[in-house]
Write a protein that holds these residues in place. Structure first.
Motif, PDB file in Angstrom:
ATOM      1  N   LEU A  14       0.841  -1.043   0.014  1.00 39.41           N
ATOM      2  CA  LEU A  14       0.000  -0.091   0.004  1.00 39.41           C
ATOM      3  C   LEU A  14       0.786   1.282  -0.004  1.00 39.41           C
ATOM      4  N   PHE A  15       1.884   1.266   0.682  1.00 36.25           N
ATOM      5  CA  PHE A  15       2.773   2.307   0.984  1.00 36.25           C
ATOM      6  C   PHE A  15       3.637   2.281  -0.498  1.00 36.25           C
ATOM      7  N   LEU A  16       3.918   1.393  -1.153  1.00 39.26           N
ATOM      8  CA  LEU A  16       4.717   1.803  -2.293  1.00 39.26           C
ATOM      9  C   LEU A  16       3.510   2.013  -3.452  1.00 39.26           C
ATOM     10  N   LYS A  17       2.581   1.711  -3.389  1.00 35.47           N
ATOM     11  CA  LYS A  17       1.606   2.167  -4.530  1.00 35.47           C
ATOM     12  C   LYS A  17       1.111   3.640  -4.234  1.00 35.47           C
ATOM     13  N   GLU A  18       0.764   3.922  -3.010  1.00 34.67           N
ATOM     14  CA  GLU A  18       0.598   5.503  -2.872  1.00 34.67           C
ATOM     15  C   GLU A  18       1.841   6.386  -2.753  1.00 34.67           C
ATOM     16  N   THR A  19       2.869   5.971  -2.676  1.00 33.93           N
ATOM     17  CA  THR A  19       4.050   6.686  -2.713  1.00 33.93           C
ATOM     18  C   THR A  19       4.388   6.954  -4.497  1.00 33.93           C
ATOM     19  N   ASN A  20       4.168   5.966  -5.130  1.00 37.88           N
ATOM     20  CA  ASN A  20       4.300   6.097  -6.585  1.00 37.88           C
ATOM     21  C   ASN A  20       5.631   6.282  -6.999  1.00 37.88           C
ATOM     22  N   GLU A  21       6.534   6.217  -6.054  1.00 42.08           N
ATOM     23  CA  GLU A  21       8.141   6.225  -6.330  1.00 42.08           C
ATOM     24  C   GLU A  21       8.991   5.421  -5.808  1.00 42.08           C
ATOM     25  N   PRO A  22      10.333   5.131  -6.281  1.00 42.24           N
ATOM     26  CA  PRO A  22      10.979   4.060  -5.546  1.00 42.24           C
ATOM     27  C   PRO A  22      11.087   4.612  -3.980  1.00 42.24           C
ATOM     28  N   ALA A  23      11.333   3.397  -3.204  1.00 39.76           N
ATOM     29  CA  ALA A  23      11.256   3.711  -1.756  1.00 39.76           C
ATOM     30  C   ALA A  23      12.232   2.684  -1.242  1.00 39.76           C
ATOM     31  N   GLY A  24      13.296   3.064  -0.344  1.00 42.88           N
ATOM     32  CA  GLY A  24      14.272   2.191   0.178  1.00 42.88           C
ATOM     33  C   GLY A  24      13.564   1.772   1.545  1.00 42.88           C
ATOM     34  N   ALA A  25      14.576   0.951   2.299  1.00 42.65           N
ATOM     35  CA  ALA A  25      14.131   0.020   3.282  1.00 42.65           C
ATOM     36  C   ALA A  25      13.893   1.086   4.379  1.00 42.65           C
ATOM     37  N   GLY A  26      14.468   2.162   4.628  1.00 42.30           N
ATOM     38  CA  GLY A  26      14.511   3.109   5.754  1.00 42.30           C
ATOM     39  C   GLY A  26      13.071   3.852   5.522  1.00 42.30           C
ATOM     40  N   SER A  27      12.762   4.409   4.707  1.00 39.36           N
ATOM     41  CA  SER A  27      11.432   4.836   4.495  1.00 39.36           C
ATOM     42  C   SER A  27      10.261   3.907   4.545  1.00 39.36           C
ATOM     43  N   VAL A  28      10.571   2.625   4.173  1.00 39.56           N
ATOM     44  CA  VAL A  28       9.498   1.790   4.431  1.00 39.56           C
ATOM     45  C   VAL A  28       9.230   1.520   6.086  1.00 39.56           C
ATOM     46  N   GLN A  29      10.652   1.290   6.732  1.00 37.86           N
ATOM     47  CA  GLN A  29      10.475   0.991   8.114  1.00 37.86           C
ATOM     48  C   GLN A  29      10.037   2.202   8.735  1.00 37.86           C
ATOM     49  N   ARG A  30      10.077   3.406   8.525  1.00 35.63           N
ATOM     50  CA  ARG A  30       9.298   4.535   9.133  1.00 35.63           C
ATOM     51  C   ARG A  30       7.726   4.617   9.053  1.00 35.63           C
ATOM     52  N   PHE A  31       7.605   4.138   7.682  1.00 37.92           N
ATOM     53  CA  PHE A  31       6.079   4.057   7.493  1.00 37.92           C
ATOM     54  C   PHE A  31       5.279   2.885   8.303  1.00 37.92           C
ATOM     55  N   LEU A  32       6.122   2.008   8.269  1.00 31.57           N
ATOM     56  CA  LEU A  32       5.478   0.596   9.360  1.00 31.57           C
ATOM     57  C   LEU A  32       5.516   1.194  10.737  1.00 31.57           C
ATOM     58  N   GLU A  33       6.540   1.654  11.168  1.00 30.05           N
ATOM     59  CA  GLU A  33       6.339   2.352  12.528  1.00 30.05           C
ATOM     60  C   GLU A  33       5.265   3.018  12.891  1.00 30.05           C
ATOM     61  N   LYS A  34       4.879   3.777  11.995  1.00 34.27           N
ATOM     62  CA  LYS A  34       3.739   4.799  12.137  1.00 34.27           C
ATOM     63  C   LYS A  34       2.360   3.892  12.185  1.00 34.27           C
TER      64      LYS A  34
END
Length: 234
Positions: A14-34
């Protein structure tokens, strides 16, 4: 319910789809934390590599990952699973009570569904399914005559009958209407209190299915549910 691992996959996709741009593990981890997930960045990285292997994500050079077409399909599947679980929970909340009126409403909902199931089972049941029904009926009668509880086999009979209808929608509805095992025990107590030592009606339904008589199968099922309604009403 969607399991925790699937929940993580769902949120990443869901995060990758909504972001609509390449995302690294750090940004994914911060999203999951939220979202309430406590995961180290290295753990998120391993999950992302697994998702690459499954074809859910695609690496874009060193910029990160994007969701793939396969990932979008998986996201839709997980969304449907979440919707189904939420709907089922809401449906069952309506029947949390074993009050007389709730039980009558449940039986009224079962009446048109299970009569149709019985008719279709008489038309579509395979020889193996008929033998399976026979075994359930015999075991239920054996237990009932010895005074043992039979509510679990009551559910098994109706679920087996639904499978023999070869209608996946009706089978799913029967499963949903019988999801609360507690109601089987309540109905059994009501029938016993009304003087029904064991449920001979199941045998009549089975015999109609075995005889390939859809009208009789429908009629015997209708009588079965109607008798339950009558017992609950009294």
């Amino acid at each position: 319910m969607v399991q925790s691992h699937d929940n993580v996959i769902y949120n990443i996709l869901l995060f990758l789809k909504e972001t609509n741009e390449p995302a690294g593990a750090g940004s994914v981890q911060r999203f999951l934390e939220k979202k309430g997930f406590s995961m180290a960045e290295a753990t998120v990285g391993r999950v992302l590599r697994d998702m690459d292997y499954e074809g859910y994500t695609e690496k874009v050079s060193n910029q990160g990952r994007t969701i793939s077409a396969n990932g979008e399909r998986r996201l839709r599947e997980l969304e449907e699973m979440r919707w189904h679980d939420k709907w089922t929970e809401g449906f069952l909340d309506v029947f949390e009570n074993t009050d007389k009126n709730y039980l009558l409403e449940l039986l009224e909902a079962r009446l048109p569904v299970e009569t149709t199931v019985a008719r279709l089972a008489a038309l579509n049941a395979t020889p193996a399914e008929i033998e399976e029904l026979r075994g359930v009926v015999k075991e239920q009668e054996r237990l009932a005559k010895s005074g043992s509880p039979v509510s679990a086999l009551d559910n098994e009979f109706h679920r087996t009958l639904a499978a023999a209808s070869h209608n996946q929608i009706l089978e799913a509805i029967v499963e949903l209407l019988r999801k609360k095992e507690e109601y089987g025990r309540v109905f059994e107590k009501i029938r016993r209190d009304a003087g029904h030592i064991y449920n001979s009606e199941h045998r009549r339904i089975f015999e109609a299915v075995e005889a390939r008589d859809p009208e009789l199968a429908e009629l015997t099922m209708k009588r079965h549910i109607a008798n339950l309604i009558d017992s609950v009403s009294k």
